[in-house]
Scaffold this active site. Structure first.
Site, mmCIF file in Angstrom:
data_model
loop_
_atom_site.group_PDB
_atom_site.id
_atom_site.type_symbol
_atom_site.label_atom_id
_atom_site.label_comp_id
_atom_site.label_asym_id
_atom_site.label_seq_id
_atom_site.Cartn_x
_atom_site.Cartn_y
_atom_site.Cartn_z
ATOM 1 N N ASN A 9 0.878 -1.171 0.000
ATOM 2 C CA ASN A 9 0.000 0.000 0.000
ATOM 3 C C ASN A 9 0.920 1.227 0.000
ATOM 4 O O ASN A 9 1.441 1.610 1.040
ATOM 5 C CB ASN A 9 -0.892 -0.014 1.253
ATOM 6 C CG ASN A 9 -1.771 1.214 1.344
ATOM 7 O OD1 ASN A 9 -1.899 1.971 0.380
ATOM 8 N ND2 ASN A 9 -2.382 1.426 2.498
ATOM 9 N N LYS A 11 0.163 4.227 -0.468
ATOM 10 C CA LYS A 11 -0.506 5.431 0.068
ATOM 11 C C LYS A 11 -0.230 6.629 -0.836
ATOM 12 O O LYS A 11 -0.136 6.468 -2.044
ATOM 13 C CB LYS A 11 -0.067 5.690 1.511
ATOM 14 C CG LYS A 11 -0.190 4.456 2.404
ATOM 15 C CD LYS A 11 -0.057 4.774 3.860
ATOM 16 C CE LYS A 11 -0.054 3.486 4.668
ATOM 17 N NZ LYS A 11 -0.169 3.716 6.089
ATOM 18 N N HIS A 96 -9.671 1.392 4.323
ATOM 19 C CA HIS A 96 -8.455 1.627 5.102
ATOM 20 C C HIS A 96 -8.763 2.632 6.214
ATOM 21 O O HIS A 96 -9.531 3.574 6.019
ATOM 22 C CB HIS A 96 -7.340 2.151 4.188
ATOM 23 C CG HIS A 96 -5.999 2.125 4.844
ATOM 24 N ND1 HIS A 96 -5.611 3.065 5.769
ATOM 25 C CD2 HIS A 96 -4.969 1.253 4.740
ATOM 26 C CE1 HIS A 96 -4.386 2.773 6.191
ATOM 27 N NE2 HIS A 96 -3.978 1.678 5.587
ATOM 28 N N GLU A 98 -7.151 5.027 7.366
ATOM 29 C CA GLU A 98 -6.861 6.430 7.052
ATOM 30 C C GLU A 98 -8.021 7.055 6.293
ATOM 31 O O GLU A 98 -8.323 8.242 6.456
ATOM 32 C CB GLU A 98 -5.548 6.522 6.254
ATOM 33 C CG GLU A 98 -4.354 6.246 7.160
ATOM 34 C CD GLU A 98 -3.128 5.700 6.465
ATOM 35 O OE1 GLU A 98 -3.059 5.726 5.219
ATOM 36 O OE2 GLU A 98 -2.229 5.215 7.178
ATOM 37 N N GLU A 168 -6.002 -4.543 10.266
ATOM 38 C CA GLU A 168 -4.946 -3.566 10.540
ATOM 39 C C GLU A 168 -5.283 -2.793 11.812
ATOM 40 O O GLU A 168 -6.043 -1.811 11.759
ATOM 41 C CB GLU A 168 -4.832 -2.586 9.372
ATOM 42 C CG GLU A 168 -4.508 -3.232 8.058
ATOM 43 C CD GLU A 168 -3.828 -2.252 7.122
ATOM 44 O OE1 GLU A 168 -2.699 -2.534 6.719
ATOM 45 O OE2 GLU A 168 -4.412 -1.198 6.827
ATOM 46 N N GLY A 174 2.011 2.364 10.794
ATOM 47 C CA GLY A 174 2.994 3.431 10.655
ATOM 48 C C GLY A 174 3.638 3.837 11.975
ATOM 49 O O GLY A 174 4.303 4.874 12.052
ATOM 50 N N SER A 214 2.947 -2.006 10.534
ATOM 51 C CA SER A 214 4.391 -2.037 10.792
ATOM 52 C C SER A 214 5.002 -3.414 10.532
ATOM 53 O O SER A 214 5.921 -3.841 11.244
ATOM 54 C CB SER A 214 4.704 -1.557 12.217
ATOM 55 O OG SER A 214 4.247 -0.223 12.388
#
Ligand code: PEP
Length: 251
Positions: A9, A11, A96, A98, A168, A174, A214
């Site tokens: 991904n 991003k 996702h 985000e 996730e 991250g 991560s």
């Protein structure tokens, strides 16, 4: 047997020329590697055509990171699932955290996006996961079950076969803090049972469920060795072939 998957991904990273370089370097790094998994490159809309071209002739799958809720029309700035499919992409990452957090994507939005993606022949990588507070309160299983129920459990059995789940935990994305392999296995086992309750054991056993947060070349072998962990959705460590390759080789 269900597929093992290493999915990148990217991003909102890389310009188009940088993305082409990265795709080419991943392609090159994978040449001659005896791979036990599918490789997916989730890339920005602007990169889809060029990355599809860069990996042409290989079995690397190109994915978008989003698609519109509507099929077409006056939705300035949106990119439809049909547009995504027309680039050569075969999949799309939806839900996702985000997008849920920063763009207020709720389950209603996701139901519409998933429908568009499937109508256009795209495989869906559907993300779910709890935040830190929810984990601390011990609500992670309820949160994840609700995201699945509200986002994809409306699908028919046939439609559901085109879905990959990516668990996730938001606290691990991250942050450098990975879920332990025990935590990942515990949740992925729970997700598989939840799928079995809704769609039956056969479909649950066929569904690929990924861990994301991560994940890197060091922790991937232990994570992927767990029976319910079918691979990873990889953010930071997918931005160089050097870091991504050990993850692909971790199965
Ligand atoms: C992600 O956002 O999908 C992700 C897993 O990111 P990272 O690997 O950087 O934690």
């Amino acid at each position: 047997m269900r597929k093992k998957i290493a999915a990148a991904n990217w991003k909102m990273n890389t310009t188009v020329p940088e993305g082409i370089e990265l795709a080419k370097s991943v392609r090159q790094a994978l040449e001659g590697v005896d791979r036990k998994c599918d490789v997916v490159l989730g890339v920005p809309f602007t990169h889809l055509c060029a990355v599809a071209e860069a990996v042409k002739g290989t079995d690397i799958i190109v994915a978008a990171e989003n698609c519109a809720t509507e099929p077409k029309g006056a939705y300035t700035g949106e990119v439809s699932a049909a547009m995504v499919a027309s680039t050569g992409a075969k999949a799309v990452i939806l839900g996702h955290s985000e997008r849920r957090q920063y763009y207020s994507e709720d389950s209603e939005t996701l139901v519409a996006k998933v429908a568009q993606a499937l109508d256009n022949g795209l495989q869906v990588i559907f993300c779910c996961g709890e935040d830190l507070e929810e984990r601390k309160d011990g609500r992670q299983f309820d949160v994840v079950r609700k995201e699945l129920e509200d986002g994809i459990f409306n699908l028919s059995e046939d439609e559901f076969r085109s879905v990959v789940i990516a668990y996730e935990p938001i606290w691990a994305i991250g942050t450098g803090e990975t879920a332990t392999s025990e935590q990942a296995e515990e949740m992925l086992k729970y997700i598989r049972q939840t799928i079995a309750d809704r769609y039956g054991k056969e479909i649950a056993e066929e569904t690929s469920i990924l861990y994301g947060g991560s994940c890197n070349g060091k922790n991937a072998p232990e994570l992927f060795a767990k029976p319910n962990v079918d691979g990873g959705l990889i953010g930071g460590a997918s931005l160089s072939a050097e870091k991504f390759l050990p993850i692909v080789e971790a199965f």
